[in-house]
Design a protein around this motif. Structure first.
Motif, PDB file in Angstrom:
ATOM      1  N   ALA A  29       0.824  -1.210   0.000  1.00  0.00           N
ATOM      2  CA  ALA A  29       0.000   0.000   0.000  1.00  0.00           C
ATOM      3  C   ALA A  29       0.854   1.254   0.000  1.00  0.00           C
ATOM      4  O   ALA A  29       0.488   2.263  -0.630  1.00  0.00           O
ATOM      5  CB  ALA A  29      -0.936  -0.009   1.202  1.00  0.00           C
ATOM      6  N   ALA A  30       1.983   1.216   0.685  1.00  0.00           N
ATOM      7  CA  ALA A  30       2.863   2.383   0.698  1.00  0.00           C
ATOM      8  C   ALA A  30       3.350   2.711  -0.714  1.00  0.00           C
ATOM      9  O   ALA A  30       3.419   3.889  -1.098  1.00  0.00           O
ATOM     10  CB  ALA A  30       4.048   2.127   1.632  1.00  0.00           C
ATOM     11  N   ALA A  33       0.361   4.064  -2.868  1.00  0.00           N
ATOM     12  CA  ALA A  33       0.039   5.454  -2.549  1.00  0.00           C
ATOM     13  C   ALA A  33       0.984   6.415  -3.255  1.00  0.00           C
ATOM     14  O   ALA A  33       0.573   7.505  -3.680  1.00  0.00           O
ATOM     15  CB  ALA A  33       0.095   5.665  -1.039  1.00  0.00           C
ATOM     16  N   ALA A  87      -4.814   3.758   0.055  1.00  0.00           N
ATOM     17  CA  ALA A  87      -3.633   4.026  -0.772  1.00  0.00           C
ATOM     18  C   ALA A  87      -3.992   4.370  -2.208  1.00  0.00           C
ATOM     19  O   ALA A  87      -3.497   5.357  -2.773  1.00  0.00           O
ATOM     20  CB  ALA A  87      -2.710   2.808  -0.754  1.00  0.00           C
ATOM     21  N   ALA A 267      -7.724   8.285   4.420  1.00  0.00           N
ATOM     22  CA  ALA A 267      -6.606   8.987   3.790  1.00  0.00           C
ATOM     23  C   ALA A 267      -6.800  10.498   3.890  1.00  0.00           C
ATOM     24  O   ALA A 267      -5.857  11.247   4.177  1.00  0.00           O
ATOM     25  CB  ALA A 267      -6.478   8.559   2.329  1.00  0.00           C
TER      26      ALA A 267
END
Length: 394
Positions: A29-30, A33, A87, A267
């Motif tokens: 997910a990092a 994103a 993300a 988010a």
């Protein structure tokens, strides 16, 4: 340590040890994103995300363990979709449709076992996504009623399919289509046919140019006399047989859609916290976070997200535990969570003004994305009307 309510993701509970697929999802997910803004800007499909999902074994999350998958249920899948929704919701939406189909395959008595095993094997071994193609230009959403104009004609050598499907999420990467069509038989039947992508006569028309979820690749797919095997008939019934929707599909669809847009709201919430803590107007001489209005608004945001987390977590858990649930309740969960998510991002925008709407900031993207939550079946008006009819015994 006490954690702020707004940081509790849907489906998250204190555990001595998290399953490894959550750790892998957070790492991926990092990276998702970091790419999301560029894919949104260019409306480009995130092929690299799905390559990494496959390598991490996460495409097979809802494939039964007996067939080589993780055998996850709705709770784990919803939590992962919340992580990826935060993300890159376009990636999460494509993934959710794939997860739904494999959960349906595992629970349905109507899916041919050979086909279900084949699709499971392909998903475990590589990038082999599936989605149901239902919506048509003339018909709109099948949930509103009516027969599809897409027609499957039976011949001695196979089915021959002709029609056009719109909003075909994940079209650039799908390997399989579960196509909603009617037969040309004297007594018409309607239902799903499994069609391999890329057959002669199949075309993808890149029509998706949307305000939100721009990277979802939800293009049109056109079938012009496409031939596929007779035994790829999945679930085809007389029209009256569809008056009651497939419970598994409708329920987990509601849970997964809710989890994705809750992720988008989270988010936005996290961006807002950073903005309030770092923005120091000259006339104030202190961060915006010191203002009571900012504190109250953030509290209202965290309250909505706490409600969302409880709704998603408890409903998905009940589904996995075999609790008798109703379609009406699942629709209410979807409506409540998505509207809470929209309200969260709108509250963040009300605090940030022009800053939040600047293209250089992700909040405007989160707002465009979260608005798409209201579009998914069932829409709010249909849910409210259904509840009203139930209350009036109509």
């Amino acid at each position: 340590m006490v954690r702020a309510l707004g940081t509790i993701a849907a489906g998250e509970r204190a555990q001595p040890r998290e399953p490894d697929h959550f750790e892998r999802a957070l790492r991926l997910a990092a990276r998702f994103a970091e790419r999301a803004a560029a894919h949104d800007r260019d409306a480009s499909f995130p092929f690299e995300n799905f390559k990494e999902l496959s390598e991490a074994g996460l495409l097979a999350l809802t494939v039964p363990a007996a067939l080589g998958g993780a055998g996850a249920g709705a709770s784990d899948a919803a939590r992962l979709l919340g992580i990826f929704g935060k993300a890159d919701p376009s990636t999460a939406l494509v993934l959710s449709m794939h997860y739904i189909q494999h959960l349906v395959m595992a629970r349905s008595q109507r899916w041919p076992g050979r086909l279900a095993r084949q699709l499971a094997k392909e998903t475990v071994e590589g990038i082999a996504l599936i989605n149901a193609l239902r919506v048509e230009p003339e018909l709109g959403s099948p949930a509103r009623g009516g027969l599809p104009t897409t027609v499957a004609r039976r011949t001695e050598t196979g089915w021959r399919l002709t029609g056009r499907k719109i909003y075909s999420t994940g079209a650039p990467i799908l390997k399989w289509y579960a196509v909603w069509a009617r037969t040309d038989e004297p007594e018409t039947r309607v239902g799903l046919f499994l069609v391999p992508a890329g057959l002669p006569g199949t075309r993808i028309v890149e029509t998706w140019d949307h305000l939100g979820l721009r990277a979802s690749g939800s293009h049109d797919v056109i079938f012009e006399d496409v031939t596929f095997p007779l035994d790829h008939e999945i679930d085809v019934r007389k029209p009256d047989g569809w008056r009651v929707p497939d419970f598994t599909q409708s329920t987990i669809h509601a849970i997964f859609i809710a989890a994705i847009y809750d992720g988008v709201a989270r988010a936005a919430r996290d961006w807002l916290v950073e903005f309030l803590e770092s923005r120091v107007p000259a006339n104030l001489g202190a961060p915006l976070a010191t203002l009571s209005r900012a504190q109250e608004s953030l509290g209202a945001i965290d309250a909505r997200l706490a409600v969302n987390a409880r709704l998603i977590d408890s409903f998905a858990g009940d589904f996995d535990d075999g609790v008798l649930l109703s379609a009406a309740e699942s629709n209410v969960i979807k409506m409540t969570v998505t509207n809470n998510a929209v309200a969260v991002v709108e509250e963040a925008l009300s605090l940030t003004g022009n800053h939040g709407l600047a293209r250089t900031n992700p909040l405007q993207r989160h707002y465009r994305d979260v608005l798409c939550g209201r579009v998914h079946t069932p829409q709010d008006d249909a849910t409210r009307t259904s509840l009203g009819r139930l209350a009036l015994n109509l």
